[in-house]
Design a protein around this motif. Sequence first.
Motif, PDB file in Angstrom:
ATOM      1  N   GLN A  20       5.579  -5.057  -7.880  1.00 48.69           N
ATOM      2  CA  GLN A  20       6.296  -4.872  -6.616  1.00 48.69           C
ATOM      3  C   GLN A  20       5.407  -5.252  -5.431  1.00 48.69           C
ATOM      4  OE1 GLN A  20       9.663  -3.247  -6.051  1.00 48.69           O
ATOM      5  NE2 GLN A  20       9.766  -4.268  -8.026  1.00 48.69           N
ATOM      6  N   ALA A  21       4.161  -4.816  -5.472  1.00 47.08           N
ATOM      7  CA  ALA A  21       3.253  -5.106  -4.358  1.00 47.08           C
ATOM      8  C   ALA A  21       2.997  -6.605  -4.234  1.00 47.08           C
ATOM      9  CB  ALA A  21       1.935  -4.355  -4.546  1.00 47.08           C
ATOM     10  N   GLU A  22       2.877  -7.275  -5.361  1.00 44.84           N
ATOM     11  CA  GLU A  22       2.627  -8.712  -5.312  1.00 44.84           C
ATOM     12  C   GLU A  22       3.828  -9.446  -4.716  1.00 44.84           C
ATOM     13  OE1 GLU A  22       0.945 -10.351  -8.834  1.00 44.84           O
ATOM     14  OE2 GLU A  22       1.208 -12.426  -8.162  1.00 44.84           O
ATOM     15  N   LEU A  23       5.011  -9.050  -5.150  1.00 43.32           N
ATOM     16  CA  LEU A  23       6.217  -9.668  -4.597  1.00 43.32           C
ATOM     17  C   LEU A  23       6.345  -9.371  -3.100  1.00 43.32           C
ATOM     18  CD1 LEU A  23       8.846 -11.227  -4.948  1.00 43.32           C
ATOM     19  CD2 LEU A  23       9.927  -9.111  -5.743  1.00 43.32           C
ATOM     20  N   LEU A  24       6.016  -8.169  -2.733  1.00 43.10           N
ATOM     21  CA  LEU A  24       6.042  -7.797  -1.313  1.00 43.10           C
ATOM     22  C   LEU A  24       5.121  -8.713  -0.501  1.00 43.10           C
ATOM     23  CD1 LEU A  24       6.619  -5.811   1.071  1.00 43.10           C
ATOM     24  CD2 LEU A  24       4.708  -4.431   0.200  1.00 43.10           C
ATOM     25  N   GLY A  25       3.896  -8.891  -0.969  1.00 45.04           N
ATOM     26  CA  GLY A  25       2.955  -9.762  -0.258  1.00 45.04           C
ATOM     27  C   GLY A  25       3.485 -11.185  -0.148  1.00 45.04           C
ATOM     28  N   ARG A  26       4.075 -11.647  -1.230  1.00 41.45           N
ATOM     29  CA  ARG A  26       4.616 -13.010  -1.239  1.00 41.45           C
ATOM     30  C   ARG A  26       5.709 -13.158  -0.179  1.00 41.45           C
ATOM     31  NH1 ARG A  26       5.064 -17.302  -4.918  1.00 41.45           N
ATOM     32  NH2 ARG A  26       3.726 -16.190  -6.405  1.00 41.45           N
ATOM     33  N   CYS A  37      -4.519  -4.967   5.137  1.00 40.40           N
ATOM     34  CA  CYS A  37      -4.616  -3.849   4.199  1.00 40.40           C
ATOM     35  C   CYS A  37      -6.041  -3.324   4.190  1.00 40.40           C
ATOM     36  CB  CYS A  37      -4.192  -4.284   2.795  1.00 40.40           C
ATOM     37  SG  CYS A  37      -5.351  -5.408   1.999  1.00 40.40           S
ATOM     38  N   GLY A  38      -6.289  -2.367   3.321  1.00 39.04           N
ATOM     39  CA  GLY A  38      -7.617  -1.799   3.224  1.00 39.04           C
ATOM     40  C   GLY A  38      -8.597  -2.654   2.432  1.00 39.04           C
ATOM     41  N   GLY A  39      -8.107  -3.745   1.869  1.00 32.98           N
ATOM     42  CA  GLY A  39      -8.996  -4.702   1.231  1.00 32.98           C
ATOM     43  C   GLY A  39      -9.443  -4.346  -0.167  1.00 32.98           C
ATOM     44  N   GLY A  40      -8.960  -3.236  -0.706  1.00 38.38           N
ATOM     45  CA  GLY A  40      -9.416  -2.783  -2.002  1.00 38.38           C
ATOM     46  C   GLY A  40      -8.613  -3.328  -3.161  1.00 38.38           C
ATOM     47  N   PRO A  41      -8.753  -2.682  -4.339  1.00 44.52           N
ATOM     48  CA  PRO A  41      -8.017  -3.085  -5.534  1.00 44.52           C
ATOM     49  C   PRO A  41      -6.609  -2.487  -5.542  1.00 44.52           C
ATOM     50  CG  PRO A  41      -9.521  -1.307  -6.065  1.00 44.52           C
ATOM     51  CD  PRO A  41      -9.710  -1.615  -4.592  1.00 44.52           C
ATOM     52  N   GLY A  42      -5.933  -2.583  -6.662  1.00 45.58           N
ATOM     53  CA  GLY A  42      -4.634  -1.928  -6.849  1.00 45.58           C
ATOM     54  C   GLY A  42      -3.553  -2.563  -6.003  1.00 45.58           C
ATOM     55  N   VAL A  43      -2.802  -1.731  -5.306  1.00 46.28           N
ATOM     56  CA  VAL A  43      -1.694  -2.209  -4.478  1.00 46.28           C
ATOM     57  C   VAL A  43      -2.185  -3.236  -3.457  1.00 46.28           C
ATOM     58  CG1 VAL A  43      -0.146  -1.491  -2.604  1.00 46.28           C
ATOM     59  CG2 VAL A  43      -0.205  -0.192  -4.749  1.00 46.28           C
ATOM     60  N   MET A  44      -3.343  -2.958  -2.859  1.00 41.85           N
ATOM     61  CA  MET A  44      -3.873  -3.848  -1.829  1.00 41.85           C
ATOM     62  C   MET A  44      -4.154  -5.235  -2.401  1.00 41.85           C
ATOM     63  SD  MET A  44      -6.395  -0.986  -0.024  1.00 41.85           S
ATOM     64  CE  MET A  44      -6.770  -0.045  -1.533  1.00 41.85           C
ATOM     65  N   ALA A 137      11.634  10.798   7.381  1.00 38.34           N
ATOM     66  CA  ALA A 137      11.042  10.354   8.647  1.00 38.34           C
ATOM     67  C   ALA A 137      10.948   8.842   8.743  1.00 38.34           C
ATOM     68  CB  ALA A 137       9.653  10.969   8.799  1.00 38.34           C
ATOM     69  N   PHE A 138      11.295   8.147   7.641  1.00 41.38           N
ATOM     70  CA  PHE A 138      11.196   6.681   7.665  1.00 41.38           C
ATOM     71  C   PHE A 138      12.114   6.130   6.584  1.00 41.38           C
ATOM     72  CE2 PHE A 138       7.801   8.582   5.177  1.00 41.38           C
ATOM     73  CZ  PHE A 138       7.901   7.945   3.963  1.00 41.38           C
ATOM     74  N   PRO A 139      12.563   4.878   6.736  1.00 34.26           N
ATOM     75  CA  PRO A 139      13.451   4.299   5.734  1.00 34.26           C
ATOM     76  C   PRO A 139      12.725   4.024   4.431  1.00 34.26           C
ATOM     77  CG  PRO A 139      12.933   2.698   7.456  1.00 34.26           C
ATOM     78  CD  PRO A 139      12.349   4.014   7.895  1.00 34.26           C
ATOM     79  N   VAL A 140      13.442   4.170   3.333  1.00 31.82           N
ATOM     80  CA  VAL A 140      12.880   3.932   2.001  1.00 31.82           C
ATOM     81  C   VAL A 140      13.580   2.715   1.404  1.00 31.82           C
ATOM     82  CG1 VAL A 140      12.555   4.897  -0.299  1.00 31.82           C
ATOM     83  CG2 VAL A 140      12.392   6.374   1.722  1.00 31.82           C
ATOM     84  N   ALA A 141      12.786   1.771   0.949  1.00 29.48           N
ATOM     85  CA  ALA A 141      13.327   0.542   0.377  1.00 29.48           C
ATOM     86  C   ALA A 141      13.591   0.726  -1.109  1.00 29.48           C
ATOM     87  CB  ALA A 141      12.346  -0.610   0.591  1.00 29.48           C
ATOM     88  N   GLY A 142      14.592  -0.015  -1.622  1.00 30.71           N
ATOM     89  CA  GLY A 142      14.910   0.066  -3.034  1.00 30.71           C
ATOM     90  C   GLY A 142      13.981  -0.754  -3.904  1.00 30.71           C
ATOM     91  N   ASP A 143      13.485  -1.842  -3.359  1.00 32.43           N
ATOM     92  CA  ASP A 143      12.557  -2.690  -4.106  1.00 32.43           C
ATOM     93  C   ASP A 143      11.732  -3.503  -3.109  1.00 32.43           C
ATOM     94  OD1 ASP A 143      14.160  -4.740  -3.137  1.00 32.43           O
ATOM     95  OD2 ASP A 143      15.300  -4.896  -5.000  1.00 32.43           O
ATOM     96  N   ALA A 144      10.864  -4.369  -3.643  1.00 33.13           N
ATOM     97  CA  ALA A 144       9.932  -5.093  -2.780  1.00 33.13           C
ATOM     98  C   ALA A 144      10.644  -6.064  -1.834  1.00 33.13           C
ATOM     99  CB  ALA A 144       8.910  -5.850  -3.633  1.00 33.13           C
ATOM    100  N   GLU A 145      11.698  -6.690  -2.328  1.00 31.97           N
ATOM    101  CA  GLU A 145      12.463  -7.602  -1.465  1.00 31.97           C
ATOM    102  C   GLU A 145      12.995  -6.843  -0.260  1.00 31.97           C
ATOM    103  OE1 GLU A 145      13.042 -10.836  -2.022  1.00 31.97           O
ATOM    104  OE2 GLU A 145      12.880 -11.195  -4.173  1.00 31.97           O
TER     105      GLU A 145
END
Lengths: 169, 169, 169, 169
Positions: A20-26, A37-44, A137-145
Amino acid sequence: MSLYVGVAGASRPEAALLDQAELLGRRLAEAGAVVVCGGGPGVMEAACRGARAAGGTTVGLLPGLDRGEGNPHLSVALPTGLGQGRNLLLVRSSDALVAVGGGFGTLSEIALALRTGTPVVGLATWSLGLDARPAPAFPVAGDAEDAARLALVAARSRRADPARTPGDG
Amino acid sequence: MSLYVGVAGASRPEAALLDQAELLGRRLAEAGAVVVCGGGPGVMEAACRGARAAGGTTVGLLPGLDRGEGNPHLSVALPTGLGQGRNLLLVRSSDALVAVGGGFGTLSEIALALRTGTPVVGLATWSLGLDARPAPAFPVAGDAEDAARLALVAARSRRADPARTPGDG
Amino acid sequence: MSLYVGVAGASRPEAALLDQAELLGRRLAEAGAVVVCGGGPGVMEAACRGARAAGGTTVGLLPGLDRGEGNPHLSVALPTGLGQGRNLLLVRSSDALVAVGGGFGTLSEIALALRTGTPVVGLATWSLGLDARPAPAFPVAGDAEDAARLALVAARSRRADPARTPGDG
Amino acid sequence: MSLYVGVAGASRPEAALLDQAELLGRRLAEAGAVVVCGGGPGVMEAACRGARAAGGTTVGLLPGLDRGEGNPHLSVALPTGLGQGRNLLLVRSSDALVAVGGGFGTLSEIALALRTGTPVVGLATWSLGLDARPAPAFPVAGDAEDAARLALVAARSRRADPARTPGDG
């Protein structure tokens, strides 16, 4: 001037979130947004990999003093030496923030963004309650798109009306 | 991984320094270095103009919260909201720092770099004394070509041996 | 509201400065000023010892995360985790700053104070030059008594007209 | 060395919380703890009023640059100029943190404390969920007496074993 979209997320998330994170970045990069981002591993790292694969620019605000700690998909890696103080830098650098998954660092970024008027979009992340009642307090997305689309709309809207409400005082 | 060279300098310097700063930025970018600065006008803008003209990447660490305050030659503009606290971020983000001209902000960056082990190169900038005796603490370049050359050597050397002496504790 | 006077100085100064720093702290406390410092050894500890001996209040803004690193004469010890970023906090917390002896951290505090409009008094500390000419930028005291007196006058004057010139933007 | 207990809370809370915050401050001070907070009105001011009434010491880490913005019950008022960046300073300065009521600034302090290993006690504050399930992350006190007691136990325990887990990197 480019839009800047922050991606917050844990360094060791469950595996399903990485796709999901990779698709989001794309998707963010395809829309011309700089991914911060924080520049680290994982989601970032996954978000940066996706953004770079689409020809985008990625910025990592590292917690430590060693540039080498950044993930390999950063266009620009900045060691801040601020520890978790870089979380506020991430929020301030972002026209909108996508929070992916759990982790208390991510929660702090959600809270700082809400406090300072930076739009937040959630993806499989924290939900909030107050006095034993849900307090969305904020909208929640169903997926990365969906997350990318919501974040880009919010970032453009913020850019068009940059008054920071309620501000950062 | 690219070298990062910081360029510190006043927002309203004497005119002669602007040509020097632009040439400095150009030479740094030609060598493949990312130019990091405070993102403002004056020396910072001139260095960025030169770097971008040579196809380089420039990063601005803005003191305020408004990305629009950055100069028009920034590849990446980051509002930090830290005021003069961004000066330490600039130092931490730089493998070497070139200080161009006067200004107390520039002096603070020289001092923080010397304190934390980041190599400094001066160009028409502050000189230091202690107990009524000169106390030279960093090399001074004769012109922008010289400054770029010295900074790149120092940055490469620092990168090869990244132990921060005396550290940032 | 009390005056707050910052004392900047090295953690391992020459011995003669320690007596001066202790007397400085004593005189500041006798005048009712809170002494703010980096909380470490050397000049900082001596100033705190003097201030506490006179019944004063001392605040240490520690660079690390461990409160135990503070010197034993602190009324309030605050671990900031900001490394040399605590230097700017010290300046912002001070109505006037006394710089005692050399050290690059001290030089950074002088520069940040001058940049942000906080009055500086020097005691056996750095002198500045520009373009091969002396460029005195702050008053230099002859001894600790003199430094305390000058700093208290400057702090009171600053308090009476708190407009920060040239500001911290 | 004194214990330091942070009190986080909104500047304009519902009235019922102010009595709780004042009692909390009183109990912390009676136990000898220094009360650290953001130095503002509302919960922060009430906690300081209670602590001072009991002869305690209070520290305010102000978001802006003007010491005069602090509430009138501060022993030590420090203008940080960090905006919401002072929230992390509050966490780092605290051996344990009590979060009183809502507000996104308070939520950021809860999150930063959880991220960096500082014990948190809640009082009528945020609750957390993840993936549509409750995800309680810190103990919740029934009233101010209970909050003070839990925070003091946690602070003492933290002090006895100061290893910051998971750290602030």
